[in-house]
Design a protein around this motif. Structure first.
Motif, short mmCIF file in Angstrom:
data_model
loop_
_atom_site.label_atom_id
_atom_site.label_comp_id
_atom_site.label_asym_id
_atom_site.label_seq_id
_atom_site.Cartn_x
_atom_site.Cartn_y
_atom_site.Cartn_z
N GLY A 1 7.37 41.64 -5.98
CA GLY A 1 6.15 40.83 -6.06
C GLY A 1 5.27 40.95 -4.84
N SER A 2 5.85 40.90 -3.65
CA SER A 2 5.04 40.97 -2.44
C SER A 2 4.44 42.36 -2.27
CB SER A 2 5.87 40.60 -1.21
OG SER A 2 6.93 41.52 -1.01
N ARG A 3 5.13 43.39 -2.75
CA ARG A 3 4.59 44.74 -2.67
C ARG A 3 3.37 44.89 -3.59
NH1 ARG A 3 2.04 48.69 -3.23
NH2 ARG A 3 2.69 50.85 -3.16
N PHE A 4 3.50 44.39 -4.83
CA PHE A 4 2.37 44.45 -5.75
C PHE A 4 1.17 43.69 -5.20
CE2 PHE A 4 5.79 44.93 -9.14
CZ PHE A 4 5.53 46.27 -9.36
N MET A 5 1.43 42.51 -4.64
CA MET A 5 0.35 41.69 -4.11
C MET A 5 -0.30 42.36 -2.90
SD MET A 5 0.40 37.63 -3.11
CE MET A 5 0.78 37.18 -4.81
N SER A 6 0.51 42.89 -2.00
CA SER A 6 -0.03 43.56 -0.82
C SER A 6 -0.81 44.82 -1.22
CB SER A 6 1.09 43.93 0.15
OG SER A 6 1.69 42.78 0.69
N GLY A 7 -0.30 45.54 -2.22
CA GLY A 7 -1.00 46.73 -2.68
C GLY A 7 -2.33 46.41 -3.30
N THR A 8 -2.38 45.34 -4.08
CA THR A 8 -3.64 44.91 -4.68
C THR A 8 -4.63 44.49 -3.61
OG1 THR A 8 -2.52 44.18 -6.70
CG2 THR A 8 -4.69 43.24 -6.25
#
Length: 210
Positions: free
Chosen positions: A140-147
């Motif tokens: 989740g944090s990776r997807f959010m940081s990537g976005t």
């Protein structure tokens, strides 16, 4: 309350995607998945990478982006220094040539959907409302940081290319930076880089607030 925050922190740390110590309508519709599509966005394919450089920047961008940090291609926090930011900027540069008067969000949504990042409310900065997104998926944090990295790359990419950022998009970029400044998300980056990241995020936010 402390128990829930502690539990969240453990989940966040487990899902962190990049750190200094280990280099390697406004809702986005996408198909959730367990794997990250790390392919270069479709508009970037076959494009020779022409990285942003201070001497090639718009005159107004030179006044605002007058720190080598903004053009650092190896700093994960820099606008173009992470994989998502670099690829999204390269595609945006090409897209902008035929979409001069279009809302940059159109390009953002297209590319985030293409990458397959799960959706979340990109206008939200309340941890309690974001926590379910972060906890429901391992990355989740990776997807959010990537976005958020993609949002920031387009904002600073527009500034670099055109000398200004569309006002609506600037607000979206401010939100993305403020979201990454949430203490629990900063913890994902680990010491000592989290403090460096915090400082650099605030530096970008200062430009967006002008």
């Amino acid at each position: 309350m402390r128990f829930y925050l502690f539990t969240y922190l453990l989940l966040c740390l487990a899902g962190c995607w990049e750190s200094k110590s280990n280099p390697k309508n406004n809702k986005i519709d996408s198909t959730p998945g367990n794997n990250i599509n790390t392919s270069i966005p479709k508009r970037v394919r076959n494009i020779l990478w022409d990285p942003p450089a201070f001497d090639k920047a718009h005159p107004n961008a030179k006044l605002l982006m007058n720190d080598s940090f903004y053009f650092n291609l190896t700093d994960e926090t820099a606008p173009f220094g992470n994989t998502d930011g670099a690829n999204i900027y390269a595609g945006f540069k090409e897209w902008r040539q035929t979409h001069k008067n279009k809302d940059p969000r159109e390009y953002l949504f297209e590319q985030i959907n293409y990458l397959g990042y799960p959706k979340f409310d990109i206008n939200e900065t309340d941890l309690l409302k974001l926590k379910s997104y972060l906890q429901e998926r391992e990355l989740g944090s990776r997807f959010m940081s990537g976005t958020d990295a993609a949002i920031v790359a387009i904002a600073f990419g527009q500034l670099y290319l055109e000398g200004s950022i569309d006002e609506d998009y600037k607000e979206l970029a401010k939100t993305a930076v403020n979201r990454q400044l949430i203490p629990e998300l900063l913890e994902c980056w680990g010491a000592p880089y989290k403090e460096e990241r915090k400082s650099k995020l605030k530096k970008m936010l200062a430009i967006l607030n002008r």
